[in-house]
Design a protein around this motif. Structure first.
Motif, short mmCIF file in Angstrom:
data_model
loop_
_atom_site.label_atom_id
_atom_site.label_comp_id
_atom_site.label_asym_id
_atom_site.label_seq_id
_atom_site.Cartn_x
_atom_site.Cartn_y
_atom_site.Cartn_z
N VAL A 148 -0.42 0.46 -3.70
CA VAL A 148 0.50 -0.55 -3.18
C VAL A 148 0.38 -0.68 -1.66
O VAL A 148 0.43 -1.79 -1.12
CB VAL A 148 1.95 -0.21 -3.60
CG1 VAL A 148 2.96 -1.07 -2.83
CG2 VAL A 148 2.12 -0.42 -5.11
N TYR A 202 3.50 -7.03 0.43
CA TYR A 202 4.74 -6.49 -0.14
C TYR A 202 5.89 -6.60 0.85
O TYR A 202 7.04 -6.88 0.46
CB TYR A 202 4.54 -5.04 -0.58
CG TYR A 202 3.99 -4.90 -1.98
CD1 TYR A 202 4.80 -5.08 -3.09
CD2 TYR A 202 2.64 -4.62 -2.19
CE1 TYR A 202 4.30 -4.97 -4.38
CE2 TYR A 202 2.13 -4.50 -3.48
CZ TYR A 202 2.96 -4.67 -4.57
OH TYR A 202 2.45 -4.57 -5.85
N ALA A 220 0.41 -7.44 -7.07
CA ALA A 220 0.28 -6.65 -8.30
C ALA A 220 -1.04 -6.95 -9.01
O ALA A 220 -1.67 -6.05 -9.58
CB ALA A 220 1.45 -6.92 -9.23
N GLU A 251 -3.81 -4.19 -9.88
CA GLU A 251 -4.43 -4.07 -11.20
C GLU A 251 -5.95 -4.07 -11.07
O GLU A 251 -6.64 -3.25 -11.71
CB GLU A 251 -3.98 -5.23 -12.08
CG GLU A 251 -4.61 -5.23 -13.47
CD GLU A 251 -4.29 -6.48 -14.26
OE1 GLU A 251 -4.25 -6.41 -15.49
OE2 GLU A 251 -4.07 -7.55 -13.64
N ARG A 263 0.41 -3.07 -13.80
CA ARG A 263 0.54 -4.36 -13.11
C ARG A 263 1.97 -4.89 -13.21
O ARG A 263 2.53 -5.38 -12.21
CB ARG A 263 -0.43 -5.38 -13.71
CG ARG A 263 -0.21 -6.80 -13.18
CD ARG A 263 -1.19 -7.79 -13.78
NE ARG A 263 -1.23 -7.73 -15.22
CZ ARG A 263 -0.32 -8.28 -16.03
NH1 ARG A 263 0.73 -8.90 -15.51
NH2 ARG A 263 -0.45 -8.20 -17.34
N ALA A 297 4.06 -2.90 -10.77
CA ALA A 297 3.79 -3.24 -9.38
C ALA A 297 4.22 -4.66 -9.03
O ALA A 297 4.40 -4.97 -7.85
CB ALA A 297 2.30 -3.07 -9.08
N GLY A 298 4.42 -5.52 -10.04
CA GLY A 298 4.81 -6.90 -9.79
C GLY A 298 6.25 -7.15 -10.15
O GLY A 298 7.16 -6.96 -9.33
#
Length: 579
Positions: free
Chosen positions: A14, A21, A87, A91, A130, A133-134
Protein backbone atom coordinates in the motif's frame (compact mmCIF):
# COMPACT_ATOMS: atom_id res chain seq x y z
CA UNK A 1 12.45 -17.27 6.52
CA UNK A 2 9.94 -15.96 9.05
CA UNK A 3 6.60 -15.01 7.50
CA UNK A 4 5.68 -11.42 8.39
CA UNK A 5 2.19 -10.58 9.57
CA UNK A 6 -0.33 -10.20 6.75
CA UNK A 7 -1.15 -6.62 7.83
CA UNK A 8 2.53 -5.62 7.69
CA UNK A 9 2.98 -7.34 4.33
CA UNK A 10 -0.05 -5.57 2.86
CA UNK A 11 1.15 -2.24 4.25
CA UNK A 12 4.39 -2.61 2.26
CA UNK A 13 2.38 -2.82 -0.95
CA UNK A 14 0.00 0.00 0.00
CA UNK A 15 2.81 2.43 0.85
CA UNK A 16 4.04 2.23 -2.75
CA UNK A 17 0.94 4.24 -3.65
CA UNK A 18 0.80 6.36 -0.50
CA UNK A 19 0.16 9.60 -2.40
CA UNK A 20 -2.91 8.14 -4.10
CA UNK A 21 -4.12 6.70 -0.81
CA UNK A 22 -3.42 10.01 0.92
CA UNK A 23 -5.57 11.75 -1.70
CA UNK A 24 -8.32 9.19 -1.11
CA UNK A 25 -8.15 9.66 2.66
CA UNK A 26 -8.29 13.44 2.22
CA UNK A 27 -11.39 13.05 0.07
CA UNK A 28 -13.01 10.84 2.71
CA UNK A 29 -12.16 13.42 5.38
CA UNK A 30 -13.73 16.17 3.29
CA UNK A 31 -16.80 14.00 2.64
CA UNK A 32 -17.19 13.37 6.38
CA UNK A 33 -17.01 17.08 7.20
CA UNK A 34 -19.52 17.92 4.48
CA UNK A 35 -21.87 15.16 5.70
CA UNK A 36 -21.65 16.36 9.31
CA UNK A 37 -22.36 19.92 8.20
CA UNK A 38 -25.80 18.86 6.97
CA UNK A 39 -27.31 18.15 10.46
CA UNK A 40 -25.79 21.41 11.69
CA UNK A 41 -27.48 23.27 8.82
CA UNK A 42 -30.79 21.54 9.59
CA UNK A 43 -30.38 22.65 13.24
CA UNK A 44 -29.94 26.25 12.17
CA UNK A 45 -32.98 25.99 9.87
CA UNK A 46 -35.19 24.57 12.66
CA UNK A 47 -34.01 27.24 15.10
CA UNK A 48 -34.72 29.95 12.48
CA UNK A 49 -38.22 28.55 11.98
CA UNK A 50 -38.77 28.54 15.76
CA UNK A 51 -37.65 32.17 15.96
CA UNK A 52 -39.57 33.46 12.92
CA UNK A 53 -41.59 30.92 10.95
CA UNK A 54 -42.64 33.45 8.34
CA UNK A 55 -39.29 35.10 7.71
CA UNK A 56 -36.92 32.14 8.00
CA UNK A 57 -34.72 31.74 4.87
CA UNK A 58 -35.71 28.13 4.34
CA UNK A 59 -34.76 28.19 0.65
CA UNK A 60 -31.22 29.27 1.47
CA UNK A 61 -30.84 26.44 3.95
CA UNK A 62 -32.19 23.97 1.39
CA UNK A 63 -29.67 25.25 -1.16
CA UNK A 64 -26.82 24.90 1.33
CA UNK A 65 -27.87 21.34 2.13
CA UNK A 66 -28.00 20.48 -1.57
CA UNK A 67 -24.51 21.93 -2.11
CA UNK A 68 -23.18 20.02 0.89
CA UNK A 69 -24.73 16.79 -0.41
CA UNK A 70 -23.27 17.42 -3.87
CA UNK A 71 -19.83 18.11 -2.41
CA UNK A 72 -20.09 14.97 -0.31
CA UNK A 73 -20.89 12.89 -3.40
CA UNK A 74 -17.99 14.36 -5.40
CA UNK A 75 -15.55 13.82 -2.51
CA UNK A 76 -16.64 10.21 -2.05
CA UNK A 77 -16.35 9.59 -5.78
CA UNK A 78 -12.83 10.99 -5.70
CA UNK A 79 -11.91 8.74 -2.78
CA UNK A 80 -13.08 5.68 -4.66
CA UNK A 81 -11.19 6.62 -7.81
CA UNK A 82 -7.99 7.15 -5.81
CA UNK A 83 -8.17 4.18 -3.44
CA UNK A 84 -9.78 1.56 -5.65
CA UNK A 85 -7.42 2.48 -8.48
CA UNK A 86 -4.55 1.98 -6.04
CA UNK A 87 -6.03 -1.37 -5.02
CA UNK A 88 -5.88 -2.51 -8.65
CA UNK A 89 -2.17 -1.64 -8.65
CA UNK A 90 -1.66 -3.47 -5.35
CA UNK A 91 -3.35 -6.52 -6.88
CA UNK A 92 -0.99 -6.26 -9.88
CA UNK A 93 2.08 -6.14 -7.62
CA UNK A 94 0.94 -8.99 -5.37
CA UNK A 95 0.12 -11.19 -8.37
CA UNK A 96 3.51 -10.51 -9.94
CA UNK A 97 5.38 -11.25 -6.71
CA UNK A 98 3.42 -14.45 -6.16
CA UNK A 99 4.07 -15.66 -9.72
CA UNK A 100 7.78 -14.85 -9.55
CA UNK A 101 7.98 -16.68 -6.23
CA UNK A 102 6.29 -19.76 -7.67
CA UNK A 103 8.89 -19.85 -10.45
CA UNK A 104 11.74 -20.17 -7.95
CA UNK A 105 10.55 -23.18 -5.95
CA UNK A 106 12.05 -26.64 -6.51
CA UNK A 107 9.92 -29.71 -7.35
CA UNK A 108 9.74 -30.69 -3.67
CA UNK A 109 7.52 -27.66 -3.07
CA UNK A 110 5.08 -28.72 -5.80
CA UNK A 111 5.05 -32.23 -4.38
CA UNK A 112 3.67 -30.76 -1.13
CA UNK A 113 1.17 -28.31 -2.66
CA UNK A 114 -1.59 -29.18 -5.08
CA UNK A 115 -1.90 -27.11 -8.25
CA UNK A 116 -5.54 -26.38 -7.37
CA UNK A 117 -4.54 -24.85 -4.04
CA UNK A 118 -1.86 -22.70 -5.70
CA UNK A 119 -4.40 -21.59 -8.32
CA UNK A 120 -6.83 -20.61 -5.54
CA UNK A 121 -4.10 -18.50 -3.94
CA UNK A 122 -3.33 -16.93 -7.32
CA UNK A 123 -6.95 -16.04 -8.07
CA UNK A 124 -9.52 -15.83 -5.27
CA UNK A 125 -6.98 -14.93 -2.56
CA UNK A 126 -5.51 -12.12 -4.64
CA UNK A 127 -9.01 -10.85 -5.41
CA UNK A 128 -9.76 -10.79 -1.67
CA UNK A 129 -6.60 -8.74 -1.08
CA UNK A 130 -7.70 -6.29 -3.80
CA UNK A 131 -11.13 -5.90 -2.17
CA UNK A 132 -9.45 -5.23 1.19
CA UNK A 133 -7.01 -2.69 -0.28
CA UNK A 134 -9.85 -0.96 -2.17
CA UNK A 135 -13.42 -1.13 -0.95
CA UNK A 136 -12.34 -2.50 2.42
CA UNK A 137 -9.99 0.43 3.00
CA UNK A 138 -12.68 2.90 1.93
CA UNK A 139 -15.25 1.30 4.26
CA UNK A 140 -12.88 1.06 7.21
CA UNK A 141 -11.58 4.64 6.95
CA UNK A 142 -15.12 5.96 6.36
CA UNK A 143 -16.26 4.13 9.49
CA UNK A 144 -13.41 5.57 11.58
CA UNK A 145 -14.02 9.11 10.28
CA UNK A 146 -17.78 8.73 10.82
CA UNK A 147 -17.39 7.61 14.43
CA UNK A 148 -14.78 10.26 15.29
CA UNK A 149 -16.58 13.08 13.51
CA UNK A 150 -20.09 12.24 14.68
CA UNK A 151 -18.91 11.60 18.21
CA UNK A 152 -17.22 15.00 18.34
CA UNK A 153 -20.30 16.72 16.97
CA UNK A 154 -22.58 14.90 19.42
CA UNK A 155 -20.38 15.84 22.37
CA UNK A 156 -20.50 19.46 21.22
CA UNK A 157 -24.33 19.34 21.34
CA UNK A 158 -24.69 17.52 24.68
CA UNK A 159 -21.94 15.41 26.34
CA UNK A 160 -24.35 13.60 28.72
CA UNK A 161 -26.81 12.72 25.99
CA UNK A 162 -23.87 11.42 23.94
CA UNK A 163 -22.80 9.22 26.83
CA UNK A 164 -26.30 7.77 27.18
CA UNK A 165 -26.69 7.28 23.41
CA UNK A 166 -23.44 5.32 23.22
CA UNK A 167 -24.13 3.21 26.32
CA UNK A 168 -24.99 0.09 24.24
CA UNK A 169 -21.82 0.39 22.12
CA UNK A 170 -19.39 -1.41 24.52
CA UNK A 171 -21.53 -4.48 23.94
CA UNK A 172 -21.04 -3.96 20.20
CA UNK A 173 -17.25 -3.77 20.65
CA UNK A 174 -17.24 -7.02 22.65
CA UNK A 175 -19.37 -8.73 20.00
CA UNK A 176 -17.14 -7.40 17.23
CA UNK A 177 -13.99 -8.78 18.88
CA UNK A 178 -15.57 -12.18 19.33
CA UNK A 179 -16.99 -12.21 15.81
CA UNK A 180 -13.61 -11.15 14.39
CA UNK A 181 -11.92 -14.28 15.75
CA UNK A 182 -14.68 -16.56 14.49
CA UNK A 183 -14.77 -14.86 11.08
CA UNK A 184 -11.00 -15.33 10.72
CA UNK A 185 -11.16 -19.05 11.59
CA UNK A 186 -14.10 -19.74 9.29
CA UNK A 187 -12.69 -17.65 6.45
CA UNK A 188 -9.42 -19.60 6.67
CA UNK A 189 -11.34 -22.88 6.64
CA UNK A 190 -13.42 -21.81 3.62
CA UNK A 191 -10.34 -20.62 1.67
CA UNK A 192 -8.47 -23.87 2.41
CA UNK A 193 -11.43 -25.91 1.21
CA UNK A 194 -11.65 -23.76 -1.93
CA UNK A 195 -8.06 -24.84 -2.63
CA UNK A 196 -9.09 -28.49 -2.24
CA UNK A 197 -12.06 -27.94 -4.54
CA UNK A 198 -9.87 -26.25 -7.15
CA UNK A 199 -7.43 -29.16 -6.96
CA UNK A 200 -10.25 -31.63 -7.68
CA UNK A 201 -11.37 -29.65 -10.73
CA UNK A 202 -7.81 -29.23 -12.05
CA UNK A 203 -6.99 -32.92 -11.58
CA UNK A 204 -10.13 -34.22 -13.28
CA UNK A 205 -9.93 -31.77 -16.18
CA UNK A 206 -6.25 -32.59 -16.76
CA UNK A 207 -7.06 -36.31 -16.77
CA UNK A 208 -10.37 -36.07 -18.65
CA UNK A 209 -9.31 -38.69 -21.21
CA UNK A 210 -8.68 -41.18 -18.37
CA UNK A 211 -11.90 -40.23 -16.62
CA UNK A 212 -13.95 -40.91 -19.73
CA UNK A 213 -12.01 -43.96 -20.90
CA UNK A 214 -12.60 -45.71 -17.56
CA UNK A 215 -16.18 -44.38 -17.22
CA UNK A 216 -15.23 -42.53 -14.05
CA UNK A 217 -17.68 -39.69 -14.63
CA UNK A 218 -19.91 -40.79 -11.76
CA UNK A 219 -16.99 -41.21 -9.37
CA UNK A 220 -15.48 -37.87 -10.41
CA UNK A 221 -18.83 -36.13 -9.93
CA UNK A 222 -19.22 -37.74 -6.51
CA UNK A 223 -15.74 -36.62 -5.41
CA UNK A 224 -16.45 -33.11 -6.64
CA UNK A 225 -19.83 -33.12 -4.89
CA UNK A 226 -18.21 -34.10 -1.59
CA UNK A 227 -15.55 -31.38 -1.87
CA UNK A 228 -18.16 -28.84 -3.02
CA UNK A 229 -20.47 -29.85 -0.17
CA UNK A 230 -17.71 -29.32 2.37
CA UNK A 231 -16.99 -25.90 0.86
CA UNK A 232 -20.71 -25.10 1.10
CA UNK A 233 -20.77 -26.22 4.74
CA UNK A 234 -17.79 -24.01 5.64
CA UNK A 235 -19.16 -21.06 3.66
CA UNK A 236 -22.54 -21.39 5.39
CA UNK A 237 -20.79 -21.46 8.76
CA UNK A 238 -19.08 -18.18 7.85
CA UNK A 239 -22.39 -16.77 6.60
CA UNK A 240 -24.13 -17.73 9.85
CA UNK A 241 -21.54 -15.83 11.86
CA UNK A 242 -22.09 -12.72 9.74
CA UNK A 243 -25.88 -13.10 9.75
CA UNK A 244 -25.90 -13.28 13.56
CA UNK A 245 -23.60 -10.29 13.99
CA UNK A 246 -25.29 -7.86 11.58
CA UNK A 247 -28.80 -7.91 13.20
CA UNK A 248 -27.19 -7.36 16.61
CA UNK A 249 -25.50 -4.20 15.31
CA UNK A 250 -28.89 -2.99 14.07
CA UNK A 251 -30.46 -3.71 17.44
CA UNK A 252 -27.74 -1.77 19.26
CA UNK A 253 -28.12 1.16 16.87
CA UNK A 254 -31.88 1.16 17.46
CA UNK A 255 -31.43 1.14 21.24
CA UNK A 256 -29.23 4.21 20.95
CA UNK A 257 -31.91 6.01 18.94
CA UNK A 258 -34.59 5.12 21.50
CA UNK A 259 -32.43 6.46 24.33
CA UNK A 260 -31.90 9.75 22.45
CA UNK A 261 -35.61 10.10 21.71
CA UNK A 262 -36.54 9.52 25.35
CA UNK A 263 -33.84 11.52 27.14
CA UNK A 264 -33.48 14.13 24.41
CA UNK A 265 -37.23 14.72 24.27
CA UNK A 266 -37.32 15.28 28.02
CA UNK A 267 -34.38 17.72 27.71
CA UNK A 268 -36.30 19.71 25.08
CA UNK A 269 -39.41 19.79 27.25
CA UNK A 270 -37.32 20.93 30.22
CA UNK A 271 -35.73 23.66 28.11
CA UNK A 272 -32.19 22.28 28.51
CA UNK A 273 -31.94 21.52 24.77
CA UNK A 274 -33.38 23.24 21.72
CA UNK A 275 -35.49 21.34 19.23
CA UNK A 276 -32.96 22.15 16.52
CA UNK A 277 -30.14 20.72 18.62
CA UNK A 278 -32.13 17.50 19.18
CA UNK A 279 -32.81 17.22 15.44
CA UNK A 280 -29.09 17.73 14.73
CA UNK A 281 -28.15 15.20 17.41
CA UNK A 282 -30.45 12.63 15.81
CA UNK A 283 -28.86 13.44 12.46
CA UNK A 284 -25.40 12.71 13.85
CA UNK A 285 -26.64 9.50 15.43
CA UNK A 286 -28.29 8.49 12.15
CA UNK A 287 -24.99 9.20 10.40
CA UNK A 288 -23.48 6.49 12.63
CA UNK A 289 -26.21 4.00 11.75
CA UNK A 290 -24.84 2.80 8.40
CA UNK A 291 -21.19 2.38 9.55
CA UNK A 292 -22.50 0.48 12.55
CA UNK A 293 -24.74 -1.76 10.46
CA UNK A 294 -21.93 -2.28 7.92
CA UNK A 295 -19.41 -3.10 10.63
CA UNK A 296 -19.92 -6.84 10.22
CA UNK A 297 -19.50 -6.59 6.45
CA UNK A 298 -16.38 -4.46 6.84
CA UNK A 299 -14.93 -6.90 9.37
CA UNK A 300 -15.55 -9.80 6.99
CA UNK A 301 -13.72 -7.96 4.19
CA UNK A 302 -10.80 -7.19 6.48
CA UNK A 303 -10.59 -10.71 7.88
CA UNK A 304 -10.90 -12.43 4.52
CA UNK A 305 -8.38 -10.07 2.96
CA UNK A 306 -5.85 -10.58 5.75
CA UNK A 307 -6.40 -14.33 5.72
CA UNK A 308 -5.81 -14.39 1.97
CA UNK A 309 -2.72 -12.19 2.36
CA UNK A 310 -1.41 -14.65 4.94
CA UNK A 311 -1.87 -17.52 2.47
CA UNK A 312 -0.06 -15.55 -0.21
CA UNK A 313 2.75 -14.63 2.18
CA UNK A 314 3.24 -18.31 2.99
CA UNK A 315 4.47 -18.59 -0.62
CA UNK A 316 6.15 -15.22 -1.22
CA UNK A 317 8.05 -15.02 2.08
CA UNK A 318 9.42 -18.57 1.86
CA UNK A 319 10.47 -18.50 -1.80
CA UNK A 320 14.19 -19.00 -2.52
CA UNK A 321 16.06 -15.76 -3.20
CA UNK A 322 16.42 -14.79 -6.88
CA UNK A 323 19.64 -16.00 -8.42
CA UNK A 324 22.05 -13.23 -9.49
CA UNK A 325 23.13 -12.98 -13.11
CA UNK A 326 25.96 -15.44 -13.66
CA UNK A 327 28.53 -16.00 -16.40
CA UNK A 328 28.14 -19.23 -18.40
CA UNK A 329 30.58 -22.12 -18.15
CA UNK A 330 33.23 -22.25 -20.82
CA UNK A 331 33.74 -25.28 -23.07
CA UNK A 332 32.36 -28.76 -22.47
CA UNK A 333 32.85 -29.49 -18.75
CA UNK A 334 33.19 -32.87 -17.13
CA UNK A 335 30.42 -34.39 -14.98
CA UNK A 336 31.23 -36.40 -11.87
CA UNK A 337 29.06 -38.26 -9.39
CA UNK A 338 30.89 -39.12 -6.17
CA UNK A 339 29.34 -41.52 -3.61
CA UNK A 340 25.91 -40.06 -4.37
CA UNK A 341 23.10 -41.30 -2.13
CA UNK A 342 19.74 -39.61 -2.48
CA UNK A 343 16.20 -40.31 -1.26
CA UNK A 344 12.95 -38.49 -1.93
CA UNK A 345 10.95 -37.46 1.12
CA UNK A 346 9.42 -40.40 3.02
CA UNK A 347 10.80 -42.90 0.51
CA UNK A 348 13.77 -45.30 0.47
CA UNK A 349 16.94 -44.13 -1.33
CA UNK A 350 16.60 -43.87 -5.10
CA UNK A 351 20.39 -43.82 -5.50
CA UNK A 352 23.01 -45.48 -3.29
CA UNK A 353 26.73 -44.63 -3.39
CA UNK A 354 26.72 -43.89 -7.13
CA UNK A 355 30.11 -42.87 -8.51
CA UNK A 356 31.16 -42.38 -12.14
CA UNK A 357 32.46 -39.61 -14.39
CA UNK A 358 31.65 -38.27 -17.84
CA UNK A 359 34.75 -36.65 -19.31
CA UNK A 360 34.53 -33.48 -21.47
CA UNK A 361 33.05 -34.29 -24.87
CA UNK A 362 32.17 -37.88 -23.87
CA UNK A 363 28.76 -39.54 -24.23
CA UNK A 364 27.81 -41.84 -21.38
CA UNK A 365 24.57 -43.84 -21.34
CA UNK A 366 22.91 -44.84 -18.08
CA UNK A 367 20.68 -47.89 -18.36
CA UNK A 368 18.77 -50.13 -15.99
CA UNK A 369 15.36 -51.46 -15.09
CA UNK A 370 12.46 -49.08 -14.44
CA UNK A 371 12.93 -47.50 -11.01
CA UNK A 372 16.68 -48.00 -10.94
CA UNK A 373 17.32 -44.25 -10.46
CA UNK A 374 18.19 -43.11 -13.99
CA UNK A 375 15.89 -40.07 -14.08
CA UNK A 376 16.98 -39.00 -10.60
CA UNK A 377 20.54 -38.55 -11.85
CA UNK A 378 19.42 -36.00 -14.45
CA UNK A 379 17.17 -34.15 -11.98
CA UNK A 380 20.02 -33.87 -9.45
CA UNK A 381 22.49 -32.74 -12.09
CA UNK A 382 20.11 -29.91 -13.11
CA UNK A 383 19.43 -29.18 -9.40
CA UNK A 384 15.71 -29.67 -9.88
CA UNK A 385 16.21 -31.59 -6.65
CA UNK A 386 19.11 -30.53 -4.45
CA UNK A 387 21.82 -33.23 -4.20
CA UNK A 388 23.83 -33.71 -1.01
CA UNK A 389 26.91 -31.51 -0.86
CA UNK A 390 30.06 -32.95 -2.40
CA UNK A 391 28.31 -35.58 -4.53
CA UNK A 392 27.61 -33.99 -7.95
CA UNK A 393 30.24 -31.95 -9.80
CA UNK A 394 30.29 -30.06 -13.11
CA UNK A 395 33.62 -28.79 -14.38
CA UNK A 396 35.21 -29.83 -11.09
CA UNK A 397 32.86 -27.65 -9.02
CA UNK A 398 30.10 -28.82 -6.70
CA UNK A 399 26.78 -28.03 -8.41
CA UNK A 400 25.51 -26.68 -5.09
CA UNK A 401 28.18 -23.95 -5.31
CA UNK A 402 27.39 -23.04 -8.90
CA UNK A 403 24.83 -20.26 -9.51
CA UNK A 404 21.71 -21.80 -11.01
CA UNK A 405 22.00 -19.49 -14.01
CA UNK A 406 25.52 -20.75 -14.71
CA UNK A 407 24.60 -24.41 -14.24
CA UNK A 408 21.34 -24.45 -16.17
CA UNK A 409 22.73 -22.16 -18.86
CA UNK A 410 25.20 -24.94 -19.65
CA UNK A 411 22.56 -27.70 -19.68
CA UNK A 412 20.22 -28.83 -22.38
CA UNK A 413 17.81 -30.94 -20.32
CA UNK A 414 15.11 -33.15 -21.83
CA UNK A 415 12.95 -34.72 -19.09
CA UNK A 416 11.27 -38.08 -19.44
CA UNK A 417 7.84 -36.45 -19.64
CA UNK A 418 8.20 -33.79 -22.33
CA UNK A 419 6.03 -30.71 -21.86
CA UNK A 420 4.86 -28.34 -24.59
CA UNK A 421 3.20 -24.99 -23.96
CA UNK A 422 -0.01 -23.93 -25.68
CA UNK A 423 1.74 -21.79 -28.28
CA UNK A 424 3.35 -22.26 -31.70
CA UNK A 425 5.81 -25.07 -32.35
CA UNK A 426 8.50 -22.50 -33.15
CA UNK A 427 7.93 -20.77 -29.80
CA UNK A 428 8.05 -24.13 -28.02
CA UNK A 429 11.51 -24.75 -29.44
CA UNK A 430 12.94 -21.28 -28.84
CA UNK A 431 11.18 -20.68 -25.46
CA UNK A 432 11.65 -16.94 -25.85
CA UNK A 433 15.38 -17.17 -26.59
CA UNK A 434 15.48 -14.44 -29.20
CA UNK A 435 19.02 -15.30 -30.30
CA UNK A 436 17.81 -18.61 -31.78
CA UNK A 437 17.15 -17.93 -35.47
CA UNK A 438 14.51 -19.82 -37.50
CA UNK A 439 17.20 -21.75 -39.41
CA UNK A 440 18.66 -22.92 -36.09
CA UNK A 441 15.19 -24.11 -35.04
CA UNK A 442 14.85 -26.02 -38.31
CA UNK A 443 18.30 -27.59 -37.94
CA UNK A 444 17.67 -28.68 -34.35
CA UNK A 445 14.32 -30.20 -35.33
CA UNK A 446 16.01 -32.04 -38.20
CA UNK A 447 18.51 -33.60 -35.79
CA UNK A 448 15.56 -34.62 -33.59
CA UNK A 449 13.88 -36.21 -36.61
CA UNK A 450 10.74 -34.06 -36.48
CA UNK A 451 11.35 -31.20 -38.94
CA UNK A 452 9.71 -32.86 -41.95
CA UNK A 453 6.60 -33.76 -39.92
CA UNK A 454 6.22 -30.19 -38.67
CA UNK A 455 6.51 -28.75 -42.15
CA UNK A 456 3.69 -30.99 -43.33
CA UNK A 457 1.31 -29.31 -40.89
CA UNK A 458 -0.92 -26.69 -42.62
CA UNK A 459 0.54 -23.87 -40.50
CA UNK A 460 4.05 -25.36 -40.36
CA UNK A 461 6.19 -23.93 -37.57
CA UNK A 462 3.39 -21.57 -36.55
CA UNK A 463 1.08 -24.48 -35.68
CA UNK A 464 -0.26 -23.89 -32.17
CA UNK A 465 -0.18 -27.07 -30.11
CA UNK A 466 -2.94 -27.68 -27.60
CA UNK A 467 -2.60 -27.43 -23.84
CA UNK A 468 0.37 -29.54 -22.67
CA UNK A 469 0.97 -30.43 -26.34
CA UNK A 470 -1.97 -32.82 -26.55
CA UNK A 471 -2.61 -32.10 -30.24
CA UNK A 472 0.69 -33.69 -31.29
CA UNK A 473 1.68 -37.31 -30.75
CA UNK A 474 3.77 -38.47 -27.81
CA UNK A 475 6.72 -39.15 -30.10
CA UNK A 476 6.48 -35.71 -31.71
CA UNK A 477 6.22 -34.09 -28.30
CA UNK A 478 9.37 -35.85 -27.12
CA UNK A 479 11.33 -34.99 -30.26
CA UNK A 480 10.28 -31.33 -30.11
CA UNK A 481 11.59 -31.27 -26.55
CA UNK A 482 14.88 -32.69 -27.84
CA UNK A 483 14.99 -29.99 -30.55
CA UNK A 484 14.40 -27.39 -27.82
CA UNK A 485 17.49 -28.61 -25.95
CA UNK A 486 19.66 -28.77 -29.09
CA UNK A 487 18.64 -25.31 -30.35
CA UNK A 488 20.40 -23.58 -27.45
CA UNK A 489 23.74 -25.28 -28.27
CA UNK A 490 24.41 -26.22 -24.63
CA UNK A 491 27.77 -27.52 -23.43
CA UNK A 492 26.06 -30.44 -21.66
CA UNK A 493 23.14 -32.52 -22.90
CA UNK A 494 21.07 -34.43 -20.34
CA UNK A 495 18.64 -36.68 -22.20
CA UNK A 496 16.17 -38.72 -20.18
CA UNK A 497 14.61 -41.54 -22.22
CA UNK A 498 14.14 -39.38 -25.32
CA UNK A 499 13.61 -42.49 -27.51
CA UNK A 500 10.81 -44.02 -25.45
CA UNK A 501 8.04 -43.03 -27.90
CA UNK A 502 9.74 -43.61 -31.30
CA UNK A 503 10.06 -46.75 -33.36
CA UNK A 504 13.36 -48.52 -34.02
CA UNK A 505 13.93 -46.90 -37.43
CA UNK A 506 13.35 -43.37 -36.15
CA UNK A 507 15.54 -44.17 -33.12
CA UNK A 508 18.43 -45.19 -35.40
CA UNK A 509 18.00 -41.97 -37.41
CA UNK A 510 18.02 -39.74 -34.33
CA UNK A 511 20.98 -41.56 -32.74
CA UNK A 512 23.03 -41.08 -35.89
CA UNK A 513 22.05 -37.40 -36.06
CA UNK A 514 22.95 -36.94 -32.38
CA UNK A 515 26.39 -38.49 -32.84
CA UNK A 516 27.21 -35.69 -35.27
CA UNK A 517 25.35 -32.85 -33.51
CA UNK A 518 26.69 -33.70 -30.04
CA UNK A 519 30.32 -33.91 -31.07
CA UNK A 520 32.42 -31.93 -28.60
CA UNK A 521 29.63 -31.81 -26.02
CA UNK A 522 29.32 -33.73 -22.78
CA UNK A 523 26.28 -36.00 -23.00
CA UNK A 524 24.52 -37.93 -20.23
CA UNK A 525 21.91 -40.21 -21.80
CA UNK A 526 19.45 -42.06 -19.56
CA UNK A 527 17.63 -44.73 -21.53
CA UNK A 528 16.12 -48.18 -21.42
CA UNK A 529 16.58 -48.54 -25.21
CA UNK A 530 19.94 -50.31 -25.50
CA UNK A 531 20.31 -49.57 -29.23
CA UNK A 532 20.83 -45.95 -28.23
CA UNK A 533 23.17 -46.97 -25.41
CA UNK A 534 25.26 -48.98 -27.92
CA UNK A 535 26.23 -45.73 -29.64
CA UNK A 536 27.58 -44.18 -26.41
CA UNK A 537 31.29 -44.04 -25.58
CA UNK A 538 30.58 -45.77 -22.28
CA UNK A 539 27.61 -47.38 -20.50
CA UNK A 540 26.78 -47.27 -16.79
CA UNK A 541 24.32 -49.91 -15.59
CA UNK A 542 22.19 -49.15 -12.52
CA UNK A 543 20.44 -51.78 -10.43
CA UNK A 544 18.31 -50.79 -7.44
CA UNK A 545 20.02 -47.41 -7.31
CA UNK A 546 23.60 -48.76 -7.37
CA UNK A 547 26.18 -48.92 -10.15
CA UNK A 548 26.15 -52.60 -11.14
CA UNK A 549 28.69 -52.40 -13.97
CA UNK A 550 30.29 -49.99 -16.39
CA UNK A 551 32.11 -50.27 -19.73
CA UNK A 552 31.53 -50.11 -23.46
CA UNK A 553 28.67 -51.95 -25.13
CA UNK A 554 30.94 -54.76 -26.35
CA UNK A 555 32.75 -55.07 -23.01
CA UNK A 556 29.49 -55.40 -21.10
CA UNK A 557 28.11 -57.98 -23.52
CA UNK A 558 31.31 -60.00 -23.08
CA UNK A 559 30.94 -60.01 -19.29
CA UNK A 560 27.51 -61.61 -19.47
CA UNK A 561 26.12 -59.51 -16.61
CA UNK A 562 22.95 -57.46 -16.18
CA UNK A 563 23.55 -55.42 -19.33
CA UNK A 564 23.94 -58.57 -21.45
CA UNK A 565 20.71 -59.91 -19.92
CA UNK A 566 18.84 -56.70 -20.77
CA UNK A 567 20.27 -56.79 -24.32
CA UNK A 568 19.10 -60.37 -24.91
CA UNK A 569 15.62 -59.51 -23.62
CA UNK A 570 15.32 -56.53 -25.97
CA UNK A 571 16.61 -58.55 -28.91
CA UNK A 572 14.00 -61.22 -28.21
CA UNK A 573 11.26 -58.59 -27.95
CA UNK A 574 12.25 -57.14 -31.33
CA UNK A 575 12.23 -60.60 -32.94
CA UNK A 576 8.76 -61.27 -31.54
CA UNK A 577 7.57 -57.85 -32.82
CA UNK A 578 8.88 -58.63 -36.32
CA UNK A 579 7.32 -62.10 -36.39
Amino acid sequence: MRVSSPARALTRYVTRYRLRYAAGVACLGAATLLSLAIPRTVQRAVEALEADAGGAPVGAYVGIILLLALGNGVARLGSRFAMMGSAQRVEYDVRNDLYRSLLRFPPAFYARHSIGDLMARSSSDISAVRVLAGFGAVSFISTVFAFVGALGAMIAVDPWLTLYALAPYPTLVALARRANVTIHERTQAAQDQLGVLSARVQEHLAAMSVVRAYTMEGQAAAEFDRANGEYLRRSLALGRTLSQFVPLTGLITGLGALIVLWLGGRAVMDGRLTLGALVAFNGYLAYLAWPTLALGFTLSIVRRGLTSMERIQEIVATAPAPEPHAAPLGGAPAIRFSNLTFAYEDRPPALREVSFEVTPGETVAVVGHTGSGKSTLGALLARLWEPPAGTVFVGGRDVGDLPLGTLRGALGYVPQEAFLFSRSISDNVTLGRSMIAPDVVRAAAAVAGVADEVERFPAGWETVVGERGLTVSGGQRQRLALARALAGAPAILVLDDVFASVDAAKEEEIVENLRRAAWGRTVLLMTHRLRAARAADRVVVLAEGRVAETGTHDELLGRGGLYAQLWRIQQLEEEIARA
